[in-house]
Enzyme design. Structure first.
Site, PDB file in Angstrom:
ATOM      1  N   TYR A   1     -51.063  29.378  46.602  1.00 34.76           N
ATOM      2  CA  TYR A   1     -52.052  28.393  46.167  1.00 34.76           C
ATOM      3  C   TYR A   1     -53.092  28.067  47.238  1.00 34.76           C
ATOM      4  O   TYR A   1     -54.010  27.281  46.981  1.00 34.76           O
ATOM      5  CB  TYR A   1     -51.399  27.067  45.722  1.00 34.76           C
ATOM      6  CG  TYR A   1     -50.462  27.173  44.549  1.00 34.76           C
ATOM      7  CD1 TYR A   1     -50.875  27.730  43.344  1.00 34.76           C
ATOM      8  CD2 TYR A   1     -49.163  26.715  44.641  1.00 34.76           C
ATOM      9  CE1 TYR A   1     -50.010  27.826  42.266  1.00 34.76           C
ATOM     10  CE2 TYR A   1     -48.283  26.808  43.566  1.00 34.76           C
ATOM     11  CZ  TYR A   1     -48.724  27.367  42.381  1.00 34.76           C
ATOM     12  OH  TYR A   1     -47.862  27.454  41.319  1.00 34.76           O
ATOM     13  N   LEU A   2     -52.962  28.598  48.449  1.00 36.26           N
ATOM     14  CA  LEU A   2     -53.857  28.192  49.527  1.00 36.26           C
ATOM     15  C   LEU A   2     -54.931  29.242  49.808  1.00 36.26           C
ATOM     16  O   LEU A   2     -55.236  29.545  50.956  1.00 36.26           O
ATOM     17  CB  LEU A   2     -53.053  27.886  50.795  1.00 36.26           C
ATOM     18  CG  LEU A   2     -52.252  26.583  50.733  1.00 36.26           C
ATOM     19  CD1 LEU A   2     -51.375  26.420  51.962  1.00 36.26           C
ATOM     20  CD2 LEU A   2     -53.188  25.383  50.595  1.00 36.26           C
TER      21      LEU A   2
ATOM     22  N   GLY B   1     -60.331  29.967  45.193  1.00 34.48           N
ATOM     23  CA  GLY B   1     -60.438  30.723  43.954  1.00 34.48           C
ATOM     24  C   GLY B   1     -60.899  29.816  42.843  1.00 34.48           C
ATOM     25  O   GLY B   1     -61.672  28.888  43.079  1.00 34.48           O
ATOM     26  N   PHE B   2     -60.379  30.046  41.636  1.00 38.58           N
ATOM     27  CA  PHE B   2     -60.826  29.242  40.506  1.00 38.58           C
ATOM     28  C   PHE B   2     -59.935  28.017  40.337  1.00 38.58           C
ATOM     29  O   PHE B   2     -58.944  27.824  41.053  1.00 38.58           O
ATOM     30  CB  PHE B   2     -60.846  30.099  39.245  1.00 38.58           C
ATOM     31  CG  PHE B   2     -61.667  29.508  38.129  1.00 38.58           C
ATOM     32  CD1 PHE B   2     -62.783  28.738  38.401  1.00 38.58           C
ATOM     33  CD2 PHE B   2     -61.322  29.719  36.803  1.00 38.58           C
ATOM     34  CE1 PHE B   2     -63.545  28.185  37.372  1.00 38.58           C
ATOM     35  CE2 PHE B   2     -62.073  29.185  35.769  1.00 38.58           C
ATOM     36  CZ  PHE B   2     -63.172  28.414  36.060  1.00 38.58           C
TER      37      PHE B   2
ATOM     38  N   LYS C   1     -53.774  32.603  34.189  1.00 38.31           N
ATOM     39  CA  LYS C   1     -53.527  33.471  35.326  1.00 38.31           C
ATOM     40  C   LYS C   1     -53.064  34.833  34.806  1.00 38.31           C
ATOM     41  O   LYS C   1     -52.627  34.949  33.657  1.00 38.31           O
ATOM     42  CB  LYS C   1     -52.489  32.875  36.274  1.00 38.31           C
ATOM     43  CG  LYS C   1     -51.066  32.797  35.727  1.00 38.31           C
ATOM     44  CD  LYS C   1     -50.115  32.261  36.808  1.00 38.31           C
ATOM     45  CE  LYS C   1     -48.671  32.263  36.325  1.00 38.31           C
ATOM     46  NZ  LYS C   1     -47.742  31.773  37.375  1.00 38.31           N
TER      47      LYS C   1
ATOM     48  N   CYS D   1     -48.545  23.259  32.973  1.00 36.74           N
ATOM     49  CA  CYS D   1     -47.838  22.305  33.846  1.00 36.74           C
ATOM     50  C   CYS D   1     -48.763  21.455  34.710  1.00 36.74           C
ATOM     51  O   CYS D   1     -48.736  20.234  34.639  1.00 36.74           O
ATOM     52  CB  CYS D   1     -46.854  23.052  34.742  1.00 36.74           C
ATOM     53  SG  CYS D   1     -45.538  23.906  33.859  1.00 36.74           S
TER      54      CYS D   1
ATOM     55  N   GLU E   1     -49.420  16.363  70.785  1.00 39.72           N
ATOM     56  CA  GLU E   1     -49.084  15.439  71.873  1.00 39.72           C
ATOM     57  C   GLU E   1     -47.587  15.167  71.868  1.00 39.72           C
ATOM     58  O   GLU E   1     -46.994  14.905  70.827  1.00 39.72           O
ATOM     59  CB  GLU E   1     -49.886  14.143  71.732  1.00 39.72           C
ATOM     60  CG  GLU E   1     -51.378  14.353  71.912  1.00 39.72           C
ATOM     61  CD  GLU E   1     -52.135  13.041  72.006  1.00 39.72           C
ATOM     62  OE1 GLU E   1     -51.585  12.077  72.568  1.00 39.72           O
ATOM     63  OE2 GLU E   1     -53.268  12.987  71.518  1.00 39.72           O
TER      64      GLU E   1
ATOM     65  N   LYS F   1     -59.906  25.359  63.151  1.00 44.14           N
ATOM     66  CA  LYS F   1     -59.418  24.137  63.810  1.00 44.14           C
ATOM     67  C   LYS F   1     -59.619  22.912  62.920  1.00 44.14           C
ATOM     68  O   LYS F   1     -58.706  22.081  62.760  1.00 44.14           O
ATOM     69  CB  LYS F   1     -60.144  23.947  65.146  1.00 44.14           C
ATOM     70  CG  LYS F   1     -59.812  22.655  65.874  1.00 44.14           C
ATOM     71  CD  LYS F   1     -58.346  22.574  66.253  1.00 44.14           C
ATOM     72  CE  LYS F   1     -58.066  21.312  67.058  1.00 44.14           C
ATOM     73  NZ  LYS F   1     -56.632  21.157  67.367  1.00 44.14           N
TER      74      LYS F   1
ATOM     75  N   PHE G   1     -53.830  24.336  69.425  1.00 40.08           N
ATOM     76  CA  PHE G   1     -52.955  23.738  68.412  1.00 40.08           C
ATOM     77  C   PHE G   1     -51.793  23.050  69.121  1.00 40.08           C
ATOM     78  O   PHE G   1     -50.623  23.352  68.888  1.00 40.08           O
ATOM     79  CB  PHE G   1     -52.464  24.810  67.436  1.00 40.08           C
ATOM     80  CG  PHE G   1     -53.577  25.578  66.783  1.00 40.08           C
ATOM     81  CD1 PHE G   1     -54.319  25.004  65.758  1.00 40.08           C
ATOM     82  CD2 PHE G   1     -53.905  26.850  67.209  1.00 40.08           C
ATOM     83  CE1 PHE G   1     -55.350  25.708  65.161  1.00 40.08           C
ATOM     84  CE2 PHE G   1     -54.939  27.558  66.617  1.00 40.08           C
ATOM     85  CZ  PHE G   1     -55.668  26.990  65.584  1.00 40.08           C
TER      86      PHE G   1
END
Length: 469
Positions: free
Chosen positions: A282-283, A286-287, A349, A293, A186, A235, A183
């Site tokens: 959120y990461l 899932g569904f 939710k 909103c 440059e 990666k 990771f």
């Protein structure tokens, strides 16, 4: 030992460097002295490892062998110079010999894009064969570490078998296999090596994981060990996410400019939110997203862009992508060929009774249209004026769901046990401890379609299916 003329080390650092060199450390060969290989050579030598750089390019071999950097990169030239001066760093065009002389081999060869968009792995195959020939001559346990960006499966299904075929030895027993993604950015690669955002080690066996972890311990005490395939995909996911962020910010810029709004001011505020915007929230697969909103405001932004005659391909794709995810859930339930389906969680939710644009409603509606009996349970939903208001909202905003709305009072059960009774398939749309307990009891009796990863580790059983795992 004389200090090399080109060294920028302070005299007070010299004794520290020599102390490191005298420690029992793995000797490392680095095959491929491009960007990643050159930085790895320099930084590993700075950590006190004896390193051998190998490449078929004589120019790179000569340049680095003289302690000079083949690329423009902050601090790299000085570290290479120091490594050569202290006899910790050598280079060669003889890959076979480099492997013979070392304990660990890092492979950093090129993996360019094929004409079809795939990954060109020919260099990995060629290097694996050379490594295999060298390992055949060794009696000690040698570790091979792939650091190139490759599709999942390349280490175990391509490099490993090639080494095994040539060496006559077995991966995980006679030699170690590892995927260790880099990771490095440059321009700040040396700093990133010494202060990495994360260190990921995917290994074939525990011994290999320990050997490679020991190499990185001086720069990272929180090393992540995982399977080789997960390490390979991490990666790719990292870089696709970075590309996504660039495109998102640029689309925000294109949206802001015709309205005379300072896009940098908008994004400066956006990135200050580390609870939601820049966080793990959120990461997790899932569904689909829903609620009052997100769908509404994504549509509002796409409508605004359309009025301004601005093309925002990434933002415009969010609703279609979300709808595709709902369709996948429907197909997964259909594949269980149920007569009766119990849905656990109806609001968009857990912890709320908000039914507005809850994606599971689309699944329930389609199953009813298919002739399936559908029942449901949600601990937060109780009859009353607020629920009636939501029914009215759904009738207005999603008229195609009116048939479902009329049926909801009779579909909703008082307890999860009542909902699950007699069901062929359980659809898990919310995480609840109650649901976990229920699954333990019903898993052998009913198929399970899990849309939220209700267990930390996905159960391994034929009747269980997760939407993204």
């Amino acid at each position: 030992m004389n200090v090399h003329v080109g060294s920028l080390l302070k005299q007070t650092e010299l004794s520290s460097w020599l102390d490191l060199a005298n420690l029992q450390k793995s000797s490392v060969s680095v095959i491929g002295m491009g960007y990643v290989g050159a930085v790895s050579l320099a930084c590993l030598s700075q950590l006190g490892h004896r390193v051998v750089g190998a490449d078929i390019d004589q120019r790179k071999v000569d340049t680095i062998g003289w302690g000079q950097s083949p690329i423009v990169e902050d601090q790299l030239g000085e570290l290479l110079s120091d490594g050569v001066a202290y006899n910790l760093l050598t280079t060669t065009t003889d890959v076979h010999q480099a492997v013979l002389e070392t304990d660990v081999t890092f492979v950093s060869v090129g993996t360019p894009t094929n004409e079809d968009g795939g990954c060109d792995t020919r260099a990995i195959t060629a290097v694996a064969r050379t490594i295999g020939a060298a390992i055949a001559e060794k009696d000690t346990f040698h570790v091979v570490v792939l650091r190139c960006s490759v599709p999942p499966g390349t280490t175990l299904n391509l490099m490993g078998p090639e080494i095994e075929a040539i060496s006559g030895k077995k991966a995980g027993r006679d030699f170690g296999l590892c995927f260790n993604p880099e990771f490095l950015r440059e321009g700040t690669a040396v700093k990133d090596f010494h202060a990495p955002p994360k260190t990921v080690i995917g290994a074939s066996d525990l011994k290999t994981a320990k050997i490679i972890s020991k190499i990185y311990e001086p720069v990272d005490r929180n090393i992540i060990t995982t399977s080789i395939e997960v390490a390979e995909l991490v990666k790719y996911v990292d870089n696709v996410w970075h590309a996504t962020k660039v495109c998102f910010a640029n689309e925000v810029g294109r949206l802001c400019k015709p309205m005379g709004i300072d896009s940098h001011a908008v994004m400066d505020i956006f990135v200050q939110d580390t609870k939601l915007n820049l966080s793990p929230y959120y990461l997790k697969p899932g569904f689909a997203f829903g609620g009052s909103c997100l769908p509404k405001e994504v549509r509002a932004v796409t409508h605004l862009a359309d009025k301004l005659e601005i093309d925002l391909p990434m933002i415009n794709s969010l609703i279609p992508s979300n709808e595709e995810h709902i369709d996948q859930a429907i197909d997964m339930v259909r594949q269980t060929q149920p007569k009766k389906v119990a849905v656990m969680g109806v609001a968009f939710k857990p912890g709320t009774d908000d039914l507005r644009e809850s994606p599971i409603l689309e699944v329930m509606d389609q199953l009813i249209r298919d002739g399936v009996e559908v029942v449901a349970w949600d601990p937060a939903i109780v009859p009353g004026p607020q629920l009636a208001e939501q029914f009215n909202y759904i009738r207005h905003a999603a008229p195609h769901l009116e048939h479902l709305v009329e049926k909801l009072p009779e579909i909703l059960m008082d307890t999860p046990e009542m909902a699950a009774d007699g069901a062929d398939t359980l659809v898990i749309a919310q995480k609840h401890n109650t649901t976990r307990d229920l699954l333990e009891a019903y898993r052998s009796e009913a198929s399970v379609v899990d849309l939220v990863r209700v267990f930390a580790s996905a159960p391994s059983c034929p009747k269980y299916a997760g939407i993204g795992w």
